[in-house]
Design a protein around this motif. Structure first.
Motif, PDB file in Angstrom:
ATOM      1  N   GLU A   1      15.646  10.566   3.906  1.00  0.00           N
ATOM      2  CA  GLU A   1      16.145   9.672   2.866  1.00  0.00           C
ATOM      3  C   GLU A   1      17.664   9.725   2.714  1.00  0.00           C
ATOM      4  O   GLU A   1      18.215   9.105   1.812  1.00  0.00           O
TER       5      GLU A   1
ATOM      6  N   VAL B   1      -2.614   8.938  -4.183  1.00  0.00           N
ATOM      7  CA  VAL B   1      -2.154   8.540  -2.855  1.00  0.00           C
ATOM      8  C   VAL B   1      -2.321   7.041  -2.652  1.00  0.00           C
ATOM      9  O   VAL B   1      -1.460   6.366  -2.068  1.00  0.00           O
ATOM     10  N   GLU B   2      -3.424   6.500  -3.142  1.00  0.00           N
ATOM     11  CA  GLU B   2      -3.693   5.076  -2.955  1.00  0.00           C
ATOM     12  C   GLU B   2      -2.718   4.191  -3.727  1.00  0.00           C
ATOM     13  O   GLU B   2      -2.529   3.023  -3.385  1.00  0.00           O
ATOM     14  N   LEU B   3      -2.093   4.731  -4.774  1.00  0.00           N
ATOM     15  CA  LEU B   3      -1.120   3.946  -5.524  1.00  0.00           C
ATOM     16  C   LEU B   3       0.113   3.611  -4.685  1.00  0.00           C
ATOM     17  O   LEU B   3       0.659   2.519  -4.786  1.00  0.00           O
ATOM     18  N   HIS B   4       0.539   4.569  -3.871  1.00  0.00           N
ATOM     19  CA  HIS B   4       1.733   4.356  -3.045  1.00  0.00           C
ATOM     20  C   HIS B   4       1.604   5.195  -1.775  1.00  0.00           C
ATOM     21  O   HIS B   4       2.185   6.273  -1.662  1.00  0.00           O
ATOM     22  N   PRO B   5       0.828   4.734  -0.802  1.00  0.00           N
ATOM     23  CA  PRO B   5       0.597   5.541   0.404  1.00  0.00           C
ATOM     24  C   PRO B   5       1.828   5.620   1.305  1.00  0.00           C
ATOM     25  O   PRO B   5       2.230   4.635   1.922  1.00  0.00           O
ATOM     26  N   THR B   6       2.447   6.767   1.347  1.00  0.00           N
ATOM     27  CA  THR B   6       3.565   7.064   2.236  1.00  0.00           C
ATOM     28  C   THR B   6       3.264   8.393   2.926  1.00  0.00           C
ATOM     29  O   THR B   6       2.341   9.118   2.507  1.00  0.00           O
TER      30      THR B   6
ATOM     31  N   THR C   1       3.379  11.107   0.133  1.00  0.00           N
ATOM     32  CA  THR C   1       2.279  11.111  -0.835  1.00  0.00           C
ATOM     33  C   THR C   1       0.944  11.443  -0.173  1.00  0.00           C
ATOM     34  O   THR C   1       0.067  12.012  -0.824  1.00  0.00           O
ATOM     35  N   ARG C   2       0.789  11.094   1.108  1.00  0.00           N
ATOM     36  CA  ARG C   2      -0.451  11.460   1.793  1.00  0.00           C
ATOM     37  C   ARG C   2      -0.578  12.963   1.973  1.00  0.00           C
ATOM     38  O   ARG C   2      -1.693  13.478   2.154  1.00  0.00           O
TER      39      ARG C   2
ATOM     40  N   SER D   1       9.591  12.607  -4.149  1.00  0.00           N
ATOM     41  CA  SER D   1      10.670  12.731  -3.167  1.00  0.00           C
ATOM     42  C   SER D   1      11.747  13.689  -3.648  1.00  0.00           C
ATOM     43  O   SER D   1      12.947  13.420  -3.554  1.00  0.00           O
TER      44      SER D   1
END
Length: 236
Positions: free
Chosen positions: A55, A137-142, A145-146, A191
């Motif tokens: 990042e 995780v399903e809210l923002h799969p990256t 987050t996984r 993050s």
């Protein structure tokens, strides 16, 4: 850093992070447990470093360096020094190496839960962490987050170590595993955390370890053991 390389390296760091916590349940020698905690500190620093590089955040890179110095260097050193002090007090005028090898203070001889049951419990806690984290995780799969269930699993495993080990230093390591899991969860979910927050948390953890180290040595000098069950019998 490409996304595929970042994902592979992050998965590797998270795998090492979780594996170190699980192996702590397998080993009984306190010196080996301290080394595993140091390795987990390196894995946690690698997670922060990878997030910072991916990042382009210099603050995360600085935090990663601080985590490596504290959790893979200073804290294991303090715990090992406390262990050496316990063994030296136990050895007296005997041969140091022989006393160190055979002293009851260097092994978790009788944990409340045996090794096989502990490993099965770790597997169950890991599955529980993945089940609990799935909606998040399903809210923002990256890629980050996984890997979030890994942090939650280490939190649960650290708490399990804290409540099932009988030696005071083993319980200190359990507390630090719990803190490592919370830190990893914060990194993977958001993050990273602000530099000032991480500095404050690290200072609190360092202070807690210094106090626990002093108390452990004083308890050993006063009662001749750091076994929590034996100390409870003295109270009774």
């Amino acid at each position: 850093m490409s996304d595929s390389l970042f994902t592979q390296l992050l998965d590797l760091a998270c795998g090492a992070f979780l594996l170190a916590a699980v192996v702590v349940l397998w080993r009984r020698e306190l010196a080996a447990i301290v080394r595993l905690f140091a390795l987990q500190g390196l894995a946690l620093a690698a997670i922060a470093l990878l997030l910072g590089l991916h990042e382009d955040r210099w603050d995360l890179i600085v935090v990663a360096a601080g985590i490596g110095a504290l959790r893979a260097g200073l804290l294991p050193y303090l715990i090992r020094r406390a262990l050496d002090a316990l063994v030296a007090d136990r050895a007296g005028d005997q041969d140091g190496a022989r006393a160190y090898a055979h002293s009851e203070e260097v092994r978790e001889t009788e944990p409340l839960v045996n090794v096989a049951a502990s490993l099965l419990t770790a597997a169950a806690l890991t599955l529980l962490a993945y089940a609990v984290a799935r909606p998040l995780v399903e809210l923002h799969p990256t890629p980050a987050t996984r890997a979030l269930p890994v942090g939650l699993a280490v939190v649960l495993i650290g708490f399990f170590v804290l409540v099932t080990r009988r030696r005071a230093l083993a319980q200190v390591v359990g507390f630090l595993l719990l803190d490592n899991g919370i830190t990893a969860t914060a990194f993977l979910a958001a993050s990273g955390v602000p530099l000032i927050v991480e500095l404050g948390v690290s200072f609190d953890v360092l202070l807690a370890v210094l106090v626990l180290q002093l108390l452990t040595v004083r308890v050993r000098e006063a009662f001749g053991t750091t076994d929590i069950d034996d100390l409870r019998e003295l109270h009774d």
